[in-house]
Design a protein around this motif. Structure first.
Motif, PDB file in Angstrom:
ATOM      1  N   GLY A 194       1.963 -15.547  -7.875  1.00 28.93           N
ATOM      2  CA  GLY A 194       1.555 -14.874  -6.650  1.00 28.93           C
ATOM      3  C   GLY A 194       2.047 -13.454  -6.501  1.00 28.93           C
ATOM      4  N   GLU A 195       3.044 -13.079  -7.309  1.00 25.56           N
ATOM      5  CA  GLU A 195       3.589 -11.726  -7.198  1.00 25.56           C
ATOM      6  C   GLU A 195       3.045 -10.790  -8.287  1.00 25.56           C
ATOM      7  OE1 GLU A 195       5.102 -14.331  -8.319  1.00 25.56           O
ATOM      8  OE2 GLU A 195       6.278 -13.870 -10.108  1.00 25.56           O
ATOM      9  N   ASP A 196       2.166 -11.285  -9.136  1.00 27.63           N
ATOM     10  CA  ASP A 196       1.766 -10.507 -10.311  1.00 27.63           C
ATOM     11  C   ASP A 196       0.253 -10.354 -10.403  1.00 27.63           C
ATOM     12  OD1 ASP A 196       1.545  -9.206 -12.683  1.00 27.63           O
ATOM     13  OD2 ASP A 196       2.129 -10.922 -13.929  1.00 27.63           O
ATOM     14  N   PRO A 197      -0.303  -9.257  -9.841  1.00 23.57           N
ATOM     15  CA  PRO A 197      -1.755  -9.046  -9.897  1.00 23.57           C
ATOM     16  C   PRO A 197      -2.234  -8.371 -11.179  1.00 23.57           C
ATOM     17  CG  PRO A 197      -0.751  -7.317  -8.593  1.00 23.57           C
ATOM     18  CD  PRO A 197       0.379  -8.224  -9.051  1.00 23.57           C
ATOM     19  N   SER A 198      -1.389  -8.349 -12.215  1.00 25.30           N
ATOM     20  CA  SER A 198      -1.800  -7.650 -13.440  1.00 25.30           C
ATOM     21  C   SER A 198      -3.036  -8.284 -14.068  1.00 25.30           C
ATOM     22  CB  SER A 198      -0.649  -7.614 -14.448  1.00 25.30           C
ATOM     23  OG  SER A 198      -0.230  -8.912 -14.793  1.00 25.30           O
ATOM     24  N   THR A 199      -3.289  -9.584 -13.777  1.00 21.42           N
ATOM     25  CA  THR A 199      -4.509 -10.205 -14.290  1.00 21.42           C
ATOM     26  C   THR A 199      -5.742  -9.477 -13.772  1.00 21.42           C
ATOM     27  OG1 THR A 199      -3.474 -12.377 -14.451  1.00 21.42           O
ATOM     28  CG2 THR A 199      -5.874 -12.329 -14.312  1.00 21.42           C
ATOM     29  N   ALA A 402       3.115   2.922  -5.801  1.00 17.35           N
ATOM     30  CA  ALA A 402       2.948   2.454  -4.424  1.00 17.35           C
ATOM     31  C   ALA A 402       1.703   1.573  -4.308  1.00 17.35           C
ATOM     32  CB  ALA A 402       2.844   3.642  -3.485  1.00 17.35           C
ATOM     33  N   MET A 403       0.640   1.972  -4.990  1.00 23.86           N
ATOM     34  CA  MET A 403      -0.595   1.190  -4.941  1.00 23.86           C
ATOM     35  C   MET A 403      -0.356  -0.213  -5.479  1.00 23.86           C
ATOM     36  SD  MET A 403      -3.166  -0.251  -6.801  1.00 23.86           S
ATOM     37  CE  MET A 403      -2.978   0.485  -8.436  1.00 23.86           C
ATOM     38  N   PHE A 404       0.349  -0.313  -6.605  1.00 22.37           N
ATOM     39  CA  PHE A 404       0.545  -1.624  -7.232  1.00 22.37           C
ATOM     40  C   PHE A 404       1.412  -2.508  -6.338  1.00 22.37           C
ATOM     41  CE2 PHE A 404       1.989  -4.709 -10.373  1.00 22.37           C
ATOM     42  CZ  PHE A 404       0.815  -4.972 -11.048  1.00 22.37           C
ATOM     43  N   THR A 405       2.382  -1.911  -5.655  1.00 25.87           N
ATOM     44  CA  THR A 405       3.212  -2.678  -4.733  1.00 25.87           C
ATOM     45  C   THR A 405       2.354  -3.258  -3.605  1.00 25.87           C
ATOM     46  OG1 THR A 405       5.135  -1.296  -5.203  1.00 25.87           O
ATOM     47  CG2 THR A 405       5.186  -2.563  -3.159  1.00 25.87           C
ATOM     48  N   GLU A 406       1.433  -2.458  -3.085  1.00 24.90           N
ATOM     49  CA  GLU A 406       0.529  -2.944  -2.044  1.00 24.90           C
ATOM     50  C   GLU A 406      -0.401  -4.036  -2.593  1.00 24.90           C
ATOM     51  OE1 GLU A 406       0.720  -2.276   1.018  1.00 24.90           O
ATOM     52  OE2 GLU A 406      -1.136  -3.147   1.810  1.00 24.90           O
ATOM     53  N   LEU A 407      -0.845  -3.845  -3.821  1.00 23.90           N
ATOM     54  CA  LEU A 407      -1.702  -4.847  -4.455  1.00 23.90           C
ATOM     55  C   LEU A 407      -0.954  -6.170  -4.615  1.00 23.90           C
ATOM     56  CD1 LEU A 407      -4.536  -5.168  -5.817  1.00 23.90           C
ATOM     57  CD2 LEU A 407      -3.425  -4.578  -7.984  1.00 23.90           C
ATOM     58  N   GLN A 408       0.321  -6.070  -4.958  1.00 21.59           N
ATOM     59  CA  GLN A 408       1.143  -7.274  -5.086  1.00 21.59           C
ATOM     60  C   GLN A 408       1.220  -8.044  -3.772  1.00 21.59           C
ATOM     61  OE1 GLN A 408       4.657  -5.188  -6.826  1.00 21.59           O
ATOM     62  NE2 GLN A 408       4.768  -6.976  -8.172  1.00 21.59           N
ATOM     63  N   SER A 409       1.358  -7.306  -2.677  1.00 15.66           N
ATOM     64  CA  SER A 409       1.532  -7.969  -1.379  1.00 15.66           C
ATOM     65  C   SER A 409       0.295  -8.758  -0.983  1.00 15.66           C
ATOM     66  CB  SER A 409       1.872  -6.937  -0.302  1.00 15.66           C
ATOM     67  OG  SER A 409       0.783  -6.066  -0.074  1.00 15.66           O
ATOM     68  N   LEU A 424      -9.328  -8.350  -0.798  1.00 14.98           N
ATOM     69  CA  LEU A 424      -8.185  -7.553  -1.263  1.00 14.98           C
ATOM     70  C   LEU A 424      -8.656  -6.197  -1.792  1.00 14.98           C
ATOM     71  CD1 LEU A 424      -5.226  -7.124  -2.012  1.00 14.98           C
ATOM     72  CD2 LEU A 424      -5.644  -8.434  -4.125  1.00 14.98           C
ATOM     73  N   LEU A 425      -9.744  -6.200  -2.539  1.00 11.85           N
ATOM     74  CA  LEU A 425     -10.252  -4.941  -3.109  1.00 11.85           C
ATOM     75  C   LEU A 425     -10.703  -3.982  -2.005  1.00 11.85           C
ATOM     76  CD1 LEU A 425     -12.254  -6.453  -6.084  1.00 11.85           C
ATOM     77  CD2 LEU A 425     -10.120  -5.160  -6.233  1.00 11.85           C
ATOM     78  N   ALA A 426     -11.353  -4.527  -0.981  1.00 11.97           N
ATOM     79  CA  ALA A 426     -11.775  -3.680   0.142  1.00 11.97           C
ATOM     80  C   ALA A 426     -10.562  -3.057   0.831  1.00 11.97           C
ATOM     81  CB  ALA A 426     -12.597  -4.501   1.140  1.00 11.97           C
ATOM     82  N   HIS A 427      -9.509  -3.843   0.999  1.00 14.57           N
ATOM     83  CA  HIS A 427      -8.271  -3.325   1.593  1.00 14.57           C
ATOM     84  C   HIS A 427      -7.664  -2.242   0.709  1.00 14.57           C
ATOM     85  CE1 HIS A 427      -4.280  -3.121   3.353  1.00 14.57           C
ATOM     86  NE2 HIS A 427      -3.775  -3.388   2.150  1.00 14.57           N
ATOM     87  N   MET A 428      -7.626  -2.487  -0.600  1.00 14.91           N
ATOM     88  CA  MET A 428      -7.005  -1.523  -1.509  1.00 14.91           C
ATOM     89  C   MET A 428      -7.771  -0.212  -1.539  1.00 14.91           C
ATOM     90  SD  MET A 428      -4.268  -2.920  -2.387  1.00 14.91           S
ATOM     91  CE  MET A 428      -3.824  -1.478  -3.363  1.00 14.91           C
ATOM     92  N   GLN A 429      -9.073  -0.276  -1.363  1.00 12.80           N
ATOM     93  CA  GLN A 429      -9.864   0.954  -1.327  1.00 12.80           C
ATOM     94  C   GLN A 429      -9.407   1.850  -0.166  1.00 12.80           C
ATOM     95  OE1 GLN A 429     -12.222   2.008  -3.455  1.00 12.80           O
ATOM     96  NE2 GLN A 429     -12.525   3.890  -2.252  1.00 12.80           N
ATOM     97  N   VAL A 430      -9.337   1.264   0.998  1.00 11.69           N
ATOM     98  CA  VAL A 430      -8.943   2.033   2.191  1.00 11.69           C
ATOM     99  C   VAL A 430      -7.487   2.469   2.088  1.00 11.69           C
ATOM    100  CG1 VAL A 430      -8.624   1.918   4.685  1.00 11.69           C
ATOM    101  CG2 VAL A 430     -10.646   0.871   3.630  1.00 11.69           C
ATOM    102  N   TRP A 431      -6.621   1.515   1.703  1.00 11.26           N
ATOM    103  CA  TRP A 431      -5.187   1.803   1.660  1.00 11.26           C
ATOM    104  C   TRP A 431      -4.880   2.926   0.662  1.00 11.26           C
ATOM    105  CZ3 TRP A 431      -1.176   2.317  -1.643  1.00 11.26           C
ATOM    106  CH2 TRP A 431       0.105   2.285  -1.099  1.00 11.26           C
ATOM    107  N   THR A 432      -5.486   2.878  -0.515  1.00 11.80           N
ATOM    108  CA  THR A 432      -5.171   3.856  -1.559  1.00 11.80           C
ATOM    109  C   THR A 432      -5.657   5.252  -1.173  1.00 11.80           C
ATOM    110  OG1 THR A 432      -5.358   2.111  -3.213  1.00 11.80           O
ATOM    111  CG2 THR A 432      -5.411   4.373  -4.014  1.00 11.80           C
TER     112      THR A 432
END
Length: 445
Positions: A194-199, A402-409, A424-432
């Motif tokens: 759950g803490e590793d979005p590298s996949t 910082a982006m990867f930390t947010e992606l992890q959360s 999650l992707l929609a959130h990351m678009q706005v957040w980044t």
């Protein structure tokens, strides 16, 4: 898309992008005056790293060099390196040499923390494979000498696959289909911590996504392009069908026991990750084999590169007074046959494949015969073939950390079915985009 154009566009535009950050003047240090590199006296260079085998390589370097000595400091891990380096840069005492991984290079360049060492090592480009060399290059300038390359493949339990009449998955569709068969027998096909979005990152990379790119004088962010959505569908199918374990790497031994006991039957890994399996397994030696990294249906093989699976580099700091000697030391550590052999072995080093143009001589060192048993010889070709398909067109953005930390959360919510990958992707678009704007960086998206 050919592999050179994106880099060229990045090279032109990143100049403006970096200038817009307003960070280039924040860390002036004394690296601009490389006076020591012009002197002839002996120098001692601080070297920070975390990889197994580095102390032995440093000892070998010091034994073979009279005018340059390395002083090694072991850092706990990759994340600790970023924190300690940030403090050191701020204090004006950054080490001359430091280990890091590819995703952090652009961020540190944007903070003016790294030295351009093109004039010292640029002529050695052909000694390295293209994917590895690209990982240390920004704006067409070289900031790091690669110490590793990025072979990636599937390792799977032969006894389990044979028991249930399965073949190693050639495509991601095959992977999901095999997962559904294994599920009936209470075996998971993969593990998503759950803490590793590298996949998500590596599948997007493989599918041709570009989360960061340059458009004119601005960064462009796109977490919802065709490649990313293709990767998201594979992951969502695996999660929706309960084909994955959910074991956290916080309990690393438990993860390894699960593989050893047959609770999970495959991993997508690189060579260095075999050492953890060898050191923790007690039951399943000889029951593992390698197969190529699954492709997307109808597509050619493509190996994701530059992730924390590999992509290790030795970087030279801007504050280093002896940048020439530091760059030459970094080059020595990546090309000296004895040093490379030490690092390639999972016993004396980290089991990383070298970043050299021809690493075939080190495959024997980087994979484990104890783990693979009679599957050891066929595995060599899987590793070598993977090196020939490494991607070179992925760009890490200036706020990657910082982006990867947010992606992890958010990734943990995806793994626990609290939200979809596309959410999650929609959130990351706005957040980044907002994060880049908050840093004064010009961005579109």
């Amino acid at each position: 898309m050919n592999s050179t154009n994106p880099r060229r566009r990045f090279a032109r535009a990143a100049v403006a992008g970096l200038a817009l950050t307003g960070l280039l003047t924040a860390c002036g240090g004394s690296g601009d005056d490389d006076s020591s590199s012009k002197s002839s006296g002996p120098v001692t260079l601080d070297f920070w790293g975390w990889a197994n085998g580095q102390p032995a390589v440093v000892d070998a370097f010091n034994a073979s060099h009279k005018d340059v000595k390395l002083k090694y400091t072991k850092i706990t891990d990759q994340l600790t390196m970023q924190k300690q380096l940030a403090n050191a840069v701020k204090a004006g005492n950054a080490p001359c040499l430091l280990q890091n991984t590819a995703e952090y290079v652009t961020s540190w360049v944007s903070q003016d923390a790294l030295a351009d060492i093109t004039e010292y090592v640029g002529s050695s480009k052909d000694k390295f494979n293209a994917g590895s060399w690209a990982s240390g290059t920004v704006q067409g300038k070289v900031y790091g000498v690669p110490t590793a390359s990025a072979p990636a493949f599937t390792i799977y339990r032969t006894d389990i696959f044979s028991k249930y009449g399965l073949q190693p998955p050639a495509t991601w569709d095959d992977f999901i289909a095999a997962g559904k068969v294994l599920k009936k027998h209470k075996v998971k096909i993969t593990n998503y911590a759950g803490e590793d979005p590298s996949t998500l990152e590596v599948l997007a990379m493989q599918a041709g996504a570009h989360w960061y790119s340059i458009d004119g004088n601005s960064w462009k962010v796109n977490f919802q392009d065709e490649g990313t959505l293709k990767a998201a569908k594979v992951i969502q199918d695996i999660i929706d069908n309960d084909l994955n374990s959910k074991l956290s790497f916080a309990d690393y031994a438990a993860v390894q026991r699960n593989y050893d006991n047959g609770g999970t039957a495959t991993r997508q890994i690189s060579t260095w990750q075999m050492s953890g399996m060898v050191n923790n397994f007690t039951k399943s030696f000889g029951q593992w084999a390698l197969s190529p990294w699954p492709t997307f249906k109808g597509e050619a093989a493509k190996t994701p590169a530059g992730t924390n699976q590999s992509g290790n580099l030795t970087l030279v700091s801007k504050q280093c007074k002896s940048q020439k000697q530091a760059a030459e030391a970094a080059l020595w550590m990546s090309t000296d046959p004895g040093a490379v052999k030490t690092m390639a072995s999972p016993e004396t080093g980290s089991g990383v494949m070298p970043g050299l143009a021809d690493s075939s001589a080190y495959v024997d060192q980087a994979i484990s015969q104890k783990l693979l048993g009679t599957n050891y010889e066929p595995a060599k070709k899987i590793v070598t073939d993977s090196l020939g398909t490494v991607t070179t067109d992925w760009t890490f953005g200036p706020n990657w950390t910082a982006m990867f930390t947010e992606l992890q959360s958010g990734w943990g919510k995806v793994v626990n079915k609290q939200e979809k990958v596309t959410d999650l992707l929609a959130h990351m678009q706005v957040w980044t985009v907002n994060d880049l704007k908050s840093r004064g960086i010009s961005v579109k998206g």
